[in-house]
Design a protein around this motif. Sequence first.
Motif, PDB file in Angstrom:
ATOM      1  N   GLY A 132      18.924 -14.709 -12.214  1.00 27.01           N
ATOM      2  CA  GLY A 132      17.848 -15.216 -13.063  1.00 27.01           C
ATOM      3  C   GLY A 132      18.348 -15.558 -14.446  1.00 27.01           C
ATOM      4  O   GLY A 132      17.967 -16.583 -15.043  1.00 27.01           O
ATOM      5  N   TYR A 167      14.322 -19.811  -5.884  1.00 25.72           N
ATOM      6  CA  TYR A 167      13.508 -19.882  -7.092  1.00 25.72           C
ATOM      7  C   TYR A 167      14.358 -20.095  -8.340  1.00 25.72           C
ATOM      8  O   TYR A 167      13.954 -20.812  -9.261  1.00 25.72           O
ATOM      9  CB  TYR A 167      12.658 -18.617  -7.250  1.00 25.72           C
ATOM     10  CG  TYR A 167      11.724 -18.699  -8.437  1.00 25.72           C
ATOM     11  CD1 TYR A 167      10.492 -19.345  -8.321  1.00 25.72           C
ATOM     12  CD2 TYR A 167      12.087 -18.180  -9.670  1.00 25.72           C
ATOM     13  CE1 TYR A 167       9.640 -19.463  -9.412  1.00 25.72           C
ATOM     14  CE2 TYR A 167      11.249 -18.293 -10.769  1.00 25.72           C
ATOM     15  CZ  TYR A 167      10.024 -18.929 -10.631  1.00 25.72           C
ATOM     16  OH  TYR A 167       9.189 -19.048 -11.712  1.00 25.72           O
ATOM     17  N   ASP A 168      15.544 -19.479  -8.378  1.00 24.63           N
ATOM     18  CA  ASP A 168      16.390 -19.629  -9.562  1.00 24.63           C
ATOM     19  C   ASP A 168      16.931 -21.061  -9.683  1.00 24.63           C
ATOM     20  O   ASP A 168      17.058 -21.586 -10.794  1.00 24.63           O
ATOM     21  CB  ASP A 168      17.540 -18.616  -9.526  1.00 24.63           C
ATOM     22  CG  ASP A 168      17.053 -17.203  -9.793  1.00 24.63           C
ATOM     23  OD1 ASP A 168      15.972 -17.052 -10.394  1.00 24.63           O
ATOM     24  OD2 ASP A 168      17.741 -16.243  -9.379  1.00 24.63           O
ATOM     25  N   ARG A 188      15.422  -8.840  -6.811  1.00 24.68           N
ATOM     26  CA  ARG A 188      14.163  -9.340  -6.241  1.00 24.68           C
ATOM     27  C   ARG A 188      14.181  -9.230  -4.717  1.00 24.68           C
ATOM     28  O   ARG A 188      13.178  -8.881  -4.096  1.00 24.68           O
ATOM     29  CB  ARG A 188      13.915 -10.779  -6.700  1.00 24.68           C
ATOM     30  CG  ARG A 188      13.269 -10.838  -8.080  1.00 24.68           C
ATOM     31  CD  ARG A 188      13.228 -12.237  -8.655  1.00 24.68           C
ATOM     32  NE  ARG A 188      14.478 -12.526  -9.352  1.00 24.68           N
ATOM     33  CZ  ARG A 188      14.787 -13.703  -9.895  1.00 24.68           C
ATOM     34  NH1 ARG A 188      13.941 -14.711  -9.803  1.00 24.68           N
ATOM     35  NH2 ARG A 188      15.923 -13.873 -10.514  1.00 24.68           N
ATOM     36  N   TRP A 227       8.873 -18.744  -2.360  1.00 27.73           N
ATOM     37  CA  TRP A 227       9.330 -18.167  -3.625  1.00 27.73           C
ATOM     38  C   TRP A 227       8.389 -18.405  -4.792  1.00 27.73           C
ATOM     39  O   TRP A 227       8.244 -17.546  -5.671  1.00 27.73           O
ATOM     40  CB  TRP A 227      10.731 -18.654  -3.970  1.00 27.73           C
ATOM     41  CG  TRP A 227      11.755 -17.676  -3.502  1.00 27.73           C
ATOM     42  CD1 TRP A 227      12.672 -17.854  -2.509  1.00 27.73           C
ATOM     43  CD2 TRP A 227      11.936 -16.334  -3.976  1.00 27.73           C
ATOM     44  NE1 TRP A 227      13.406 -16.702  -2.333  1.00 27.73           N
ATOM     45  CE2 TRP A 227      12.982 -15.755  -3.221  1.00 27.73           C
ATOM     46  CE3 TRP A 227      11.315 -15.558  -4.949  1.00 27.73           C
ATOM     47  CZ2 TRP A 227      13.421 -14.452  -3.416  1.00 27.73           C
ATOM     48  CZ3 TRP A 227      11.752 -14.258  -5.148  1.00 27.73           C
ATOM     49  CH2 TRP A 227      12.787 -13.719  -4.390  1.00 27.73           C
ATOM     50  N   GLN A 261       7.241 -15.136  -6.711  1.00 26.92           N
ATOM     51  CA  GLN A 261       7.587 -14.990  -8.118  1.00 26.92           C
ATOM     52  C   GLN A 261       6.342 -14.765  -8.970  1.00 26.92           C
ATOM     53  O   GLN A 261       6.301 -13.866  -9.814  1.00 26.92           O
ATOM     54  CB  GLN A 261       8.335 -16.239  -8.596  1.00 26.92           C
ATOM     55  CG  GLN A 261       8.719 -16.221 -10.069  1.00 26.92           C
ATOM     56  CD  GLN A 261       9.827 -15.256 -10.398  1.00 26.92           C
ATOM     57  OE1 GLN A 261      10.620 -14.897  -9.544  1.00 26.92           O
ATOM     58  NE2 GLN A 261       9.900 -14.837 -11.661  1.00 26.92           N
TER      59      GLN A 261
END
Length: 354
Positions: A90, A111-112, A178, A333, A337
């Motif tokens: 992240g 997601y990153d 995560r 995601w 998130q």
Amino acid sequence: MKISKKSVLSLILSATLTLTTAAVFTGCGNKSDNAATAADQSSQEKVTITNVSYDPTRELYAAYNEIFAKHWKEETGQDVEITQSHGGSGKQALEVANGLEADVVTLALEYDVKAVQDAGLIEDGWVSEFDKDSSPYTSTIVFLVRKGNPKNIKDWDDLVKDGVGVITPNPKTSGGARWNYLAAWSYADKLYKGDETKIKDFIKKLYQNVLVLDSGARGATTTFVENGQGDVLIAWENEAYLSIQDKPDDYEIVTPSISILAQPSVAVVDSVVDKRGTRKVATEYLKYLYSDEAQRIAGDNYYRPSNEKILKEYSDTFDLNINLATIKDFGGWDKAQKTHFADGGVFDQIYDKK
């Protein structure tokens, strides 16, 4: 025949003009030739790209970069140098979004990479650019315990018992953290048949037992392995195996009854490669991760190859029958998130910052 002064001057002027014109055209020809030569030389000069990755991939890419450099040299005649950057996934995504120049990102989760896309640096459709949703290798989450397993840790419910010291990274900065959190949630979800109040209470108890929240997975491993803190490390499978490889007499791996399919994602950073002229080499750098040679490099570094045939070659290493949840169980995601890790999400609600 007598030639007048005027005629002599005309001849001199004409000759001078002819020579000047010839020089101009000769110069233009040389300039063109030189430009072509320079272009040819440029194509042979060393090219440098930067791979911004997450914590536990240091050994993987140290090995992969060597075989890719050889592959690129054989294909193009050009030398390539790869600069590596590692940290919590992240945090790495945020660094790239804020200006850290990366030709490619190889981060812990989709997601990153999307965070980099949202910053306007990666074009839509990156997930489909490479096979397996641009995830050339996978992993899962296991427990690393001290030799002999003195706390008799066998599954997630043992991590919430009094007196058990847990080490795991911070989900706010670490992609691996995560995955750890979601794997624990998947276990509690099945245990309590979807009762969210009980699931949250379970997760809260787990994090009450966490002694240190490092910013990244490698930092958490250092806390557990090098600094001797805690009874159990919730870890990437590859991190756990590397620890045993380094200190086989000190640690052992416990595979929980339920874990999660962790899918690290890769992408070309479009705005950077277009600016630097490195799109071709950056794209091939990620594409070659799917080659048989690179897939075995992944397996040798305890990542699960995405090539099913090659994955089976490592059946003596990996438990291929492990019960794995997936990110789809959490709605993808974006939803995971927002629900769990965004400011004010479930993690913030349950985590008591001691």
